[in-house]
Design a protein around this motif. Structure first.
Motif, short mmCIF file in Angstrom:
data_model
loop_
_atom_site.label_atom_id
_atom_site.label_comp_id
_atom_site.label_asym_id
_atom_site.label_seq_id
_atom_site.Cartn_x
_atom_site.Cartn_y
_atom_site.Cartn_z
N ASN A 47 35.19 -14.24 25.12
CA ASN A 47 36.05 -15.34 25.25
C ASN A 47 37.35 -15.11 25.83
OD1 ASN A 47 36.69 -14.07 22.77
ND2 ASN A 47 37.34 -15.80 21.99
N LYS A 48 37.70 -13.70 26.16
CA LYS A 48 39.00 -13.46 26.54
C LYS A 48 39.21 -12.71 27.68
CE LYS A 48 41.51 -13.89 22.22
NZ LYS A 48 42.21 -15.00 22.64
N ARG A 49 38.07 -11.89 28.23
CA ARG A 49 38.33 -11.08 29.37
C ARG A 49 36.49 -10.52 29.83
NH1 ARG A 49 40.35 -5.44 26.60
NH2 ARG A 49 39.14 -5.70 24.61
N LEU A 50 36.33 -10.12 30.97
CA LEU A 50 35.36 -9.41 31.51
C LEU A 50 35.55 -7.93 31.56
CD1 LEU A 50 32.56 -9.94 32.95
CD2 LEU A 50 33.93 -9.72 34.94
N PRO A 69 41.32 -10.11 32.60
CA PRO A 69 41.55 -11.27 31.86
C PRO A 69 40.86 -12.65 32.38
CG PRO A 69 43.64 -10.09 32.07
CD PRO A 69 42.48 -9.49 32.99
N LEU A 70 40.08 -13.39 31.61
CA LEU A 70 39.66 -14.49 32.31
C LEU A 70 40.63 -15.46 32.99
CD1 LEU A 70 37.00 -15.66 29.49
CD2 LEU A 70 36.66 -14.28 31.67
N SER A 71 41.93 -15.42 32.51
CA SER A 71 42.86 -16.39 33.14
C SER A 71 43.22 -15.74 34.58
CB SER A 71 44.16 -16.17 32.41
OG SER A 71 44.71 -14.99 32.20
N ALA A 72 42.94 -14.50 34.84
CA ALA A 72 43.10 -13.94 36.33
C ALA A 72 41.86 -14.36 37.38
CB ALA A 72 43.24 -12.52 36.09
N ILE A 73 40.81 -14.55 36.80
CA ILE A 73 39.84 -14.97 37.55
C ILE A 73 39.82 -16.39 38.23
CG2 ILE A 73 37.32 -15.19 37.56
CD1 ILE A 73 37.01 -13.11 35.52
N THR A 74 40.01 -16.55 39.44
CA THR A 74 40.22 -17.67 40.11
C THR A 74 39.37 -18.14 40.98
OG1 THR A 74 41.54 -17.07 41.89
CG2 THR A 74 42.69 -17.50 40.12
N TYR A 75 38.32 -17.33 41.39
CA TYR A 75 36.95 -17.65 42.10
C TYR A 75 36.01 -16.67 41.80
CZ TYR A 75 34.19 -17.67 46.22
OH TYR A 75 33.18 -17.73 47.25
#
Length: 83
Positions: A47-50, A69-75
């Motif tokens: 729920n927080k990262r890959l 971090p999931l917040s860093a994935i934009t595409y």
């Protein structure tokens, strides 16, 4: 300018998460999905990262670990093969 990189994975079966990865998780982190990749590699989505975990060869037994971090994935792109 943002840093970008491509990751191409061929997913195998859903995998069992190794103890090494479980030890990396924080107390409020939940595993959503885990995949066994080719060889001894795994991809774990929380729920927080890959997390990408690749066990190296027999002689050099150190794993390669990448966390995004999931917040860093934009595409992302999904390609479905016809088998």
């Amino acid at each position: 300018m943002a840093n970008t990189f491509d990751i191409n994975w061929n997913f195998g079966d859903t995998g069992v998460v190794t103890d090494d990865i479980r030890e990396m998780l924080s107390s409020n982190e939940t595993i959503l999905q885990a995949y066994r990749l080719l060889g001894k590699s795994q991809a774990v989505l929380t729920n927080k990262r890959l997390i990408y975990y690749a066990q190296k060869g027999v002689i050099d037994n150190r794993p390669e670990i990448s966390c995004i971090p999931l917040s860093a994935i934009t595409y992302y792109k999904i390609v479905v093969s016809n088998k």
